[in-house]
Design a protein around this motif. Structure first.
Motif, mmCIF file in Angstrom:
data_model
loop_
_atom_site.group_PDB
_atom_site.id
_atom_site.type_symbol
_atom_site.label_atom_id
_atom_site.label_comp_id
_atom_site.label_asym_id
_atom_site.label_seq_id
_atom_site.Cartn_x
_atom_site.Cartn_y
_atom_site.Cartn_z
ATOM 1 N N ASN A 18 0.831 -1.210 0.000
ATOM 2 C CA ASN A 18 0.000 0.000 0.000
ATOM 3 C C ASN A 18 0.861 1.255 0.000
ATOM 4 O O ASN A 18 0.603 2.204 0.731
ATOM 5 N N GLY A 19 1.886 1.248 -0.841
ATOM 6 C CA GLY A 19 2.841 2.341 -0.863
ATOM 7 C C GLY A 19 2.363 3.547 -1.649
ATOM 8 O O GLY A 19 1.577 3.440 -2.585
ATOM 9 N N VAL A 20 2.870 4.701 -1.234
ATOM 10 C CA VAL A 20 2.606 5.953 -1.930
ATOM 11 C C VAL A 20 3.895 6.768 -1.952
ATOM 12 O O VAL A 20 4.560 6.907 -0.927
ATOM 13 N N TRP A 21 4.242 7.278 -3.148
ATOM 14 C CA TRP A 21 5.355 8.212 -3.290
ATOM 15 C C TRP A 21 4.720 9.589 -3.382
ATOM 16 O O TRP A 21 4.008 9.899 -4.328
ATOM 17 N N HIS A 22 4.967 10.408 -2.388
ATOM 18 C CA HIS A 22 4.359 11.734 -2.308
ATOM 19 C C HIS A 22 5.232 12.755 -3.037
ATOM 20 O O HIS A 22 6.448 12.745 -2.903
ATOM 21 N N GLY A 23 4.598 13.611 -3.821
ATOM 22 C CA GLY A 23 5.319 14.678 -4.514
ATOM 23 C C GLY A 23 5.522 14.426 -5.993
ATOM 24 O O GLY A 23 5.948 15.320 -6.715
ATOM 25 N N VAL A 24 5.232 13.218 -6.462
ATOM 26 C CA VAL A 24 5.396 12.877 -7.879
ATOM 27 C C VAL A 24 4.175 12.083 -8.334
ATOM 28 O O VAL A 24 3.767 11.144 -7.664
ATOM 29 N N ASP A 25 3.604 12.465 -9.464
ATOM 30 C CA ASP A 25 2.499 11.722 -10.071
ATOM 31 C C ASP A 25 3.036 11.069 -11.341
ATOM 32 O O ASP A 25 3.033 11.672 -12.412
ATOM 33 N N MET A 26 3.549 9.830 -11.206
ATOM 34 C CA MET A 26 4.171 9.135 -12.349
ATOM 35 C C MET A 26 3.165 8.877 -13.464
ATOM 36 O O MET A 26 3.511 8.997 -14.643
ATOM 37 N N ARG A 27 1.928 8.546 -13.133
ATOM 38 C CA ARG A 27 0.915 8.320 -14.162
ATOM 39 C C ARG A 27 0.736 9.594 -15.002
ATOM 40 O O ARG A 27 0.677 9.542 -16.221
ATOM 41 N N TYR A 28 0.655 10.725 -14.328
ATOM 42 C CA TYR A 28 0.531 12.001 -15.032
ATOM 43 C C TYR A 28 1.746 12.238 -15.931
ATOM 44 O O TYR A 28 1.605 12.655 -17.086
ATOM 45 N N GLN A 29 2.943 11.976 -15.412
ATOM 46 C CA GLN A 29 4.158 12.225 -16.195
ATOM 47 C C GLN A 29 4.196 11.357 -17.459
ATOM 48 O O GLN A 29 4.558 11.824 -18.539
ATOM 49 N N GLU A 73 -4.321 16.262 -26.114
ATOM 50 C CA GLU A 73 -4.644 17.138 -24.997
ATOM 51 C C GLU A 73 -3.871 16.700 -23.750
ATOM 52 O O GLU A 73 -3.749 15.515 -23.470
ATOM 53 N N MET A 74 -3.375 17.696 -22.991
ATOM 54 C CA MET A 74 -2.603 17.409 -21.788
ATOM 55 C C MET A 74 -3.519 16.844 -20.699
ATOM 56 O O MET A 74 -4.627 17.325 -20.510
ATOM 57 N N PRO A 75 -3.040 15.836 -19.971
ATOM 58 C CA PRO A 75 -3.832 15.247 -18.884
ATOM 59 C C PRO A 75 -3.854 16.174 -17.671
ATOM 60 O O PRO A 75 -3.105 17.136 -17.587
ATOM 61 N N THR A 76 -4.685 15.832 -16.707
ATOM 62 C CA THR A 76 -4.776 16.590 -15.464
ATOM 63 C C THR A 76 -3.965 15.874 -14.390
ATOM 64 O O THR A 76 -4.111 14.674 -14.181
ATOM 65 N N GLU A 77 -3.131 16.648 -13.706
ATOM 66 C CA GLU A 77 -2.294 16.082 -12.643
ATOM 67 C C GLU A 77 -3.072 16.061 -11.337
ATOM 68 O O GLU A 77 -3.872 16.944 -11.059
ATOM 69 N N THR A 78 -2.840 15.026 -10.526
ATOM 70 C CA THR A 78 -3.458 14.982 -9.198
ATOM 71 C C THR A 78 -2.851 16.083 -8.341
ATOM 72 O O THR A 78 -1.700 16.477 -8.531
ATOM 73 N N ASN A 79 -3.639 16.576 -7.398
ATOM 74 C CA ASN A 79 -3.138 17.615 -6.527
ATOM 75 C C ASN A 79 -3.515 17.281 -5.092
ATOM 76 O O ASN A 79 -4.710 17.235 -4.795
#
Length: 173
Positions: free
Chosen positions: A118-129, A141-147
């Motif tokens: 159940n890991g989370v890397w905070h500060g980077v949205d790899m799916r968005y990148q 069209e550019m995707p929307t990044e999580t915030n």
């Protein structure tokens, strides 16, 4: 010559910034062989460790198990790092010998396993990148990044070997 057989119970203990509770340490031994068993609660999980030391050969053996450790506060307290969270499990069997810390580290051998669930890397949205790169390459069209940006990962695992102080891994997943 001496013989030791004792137990130490500590309700809470802080080593540097690392917090342990319900600590039990049992120590037994003689002039030539010492053994310590340590049990403790550690960041919502359990620490179990067994250390054996032979004073004649300066031989050290360590078995350590960490189960169900809440990684975020442990990393914050131990390394002032707050970018990863999840539930960690770690076990290792290590052995070495020597008359100084440097020599013991050079002769360190063993093996172990690490997992984070159940890991989370905070500060980077790899799916968005990845989606952003795909959009740029394909003129879409550019995707929307999580915030705030995060990358969730279900599980990370790694087995490792230590040979003469060098750690290796070939199955990081």
């Amino acid at each position: 010559n001496f013989k030791i057989d004792g137990s130490l119970n500590i309700a809470s203990l802080q080593v540097k910034k690392i917090k342990l509770s319900a600590v039990t340490c049992n120590v037994t031994g003689t002039t030539h062989d010492l053994m310590a068993d340590l049990l403790a609660d550690l960041y919502s999980g359990k620490l179990r460790s067994k250390v054996t030391f032979n004073t004649v050969r300066n031989a050290l053996a360590v078995d350590v198990n960490l189960n169900g450790i809440n990684l975020a506060p442990l990393l914050k307290d131990s390394a002032d790092f707050d970018k990863v969270s999840g539930i960690a499990n770690f076990s290792a069997t290590l052995n070495s010998s020597g008359d100084s810390v440097a020599v013991i580290m050079q002769h360190l051998n063993g093996k172990g396993v690490l997992s984070v669930d159940n890991g989370v890397w905070h500060g980077v949205d790899m799916r968005y990148q990845v989606n952003r790169a795909n959009a740029i390459i394909n003129h879409r069209e550019m995707p929307t990044e999580t915030n705030p940006p995060v990358t969730e990962f279900g599980r990370v695992t790694a087995n490792f070997m230590i040979n003469n102080g060098l750690i290796s891994n070939n199955d990081f997943l």
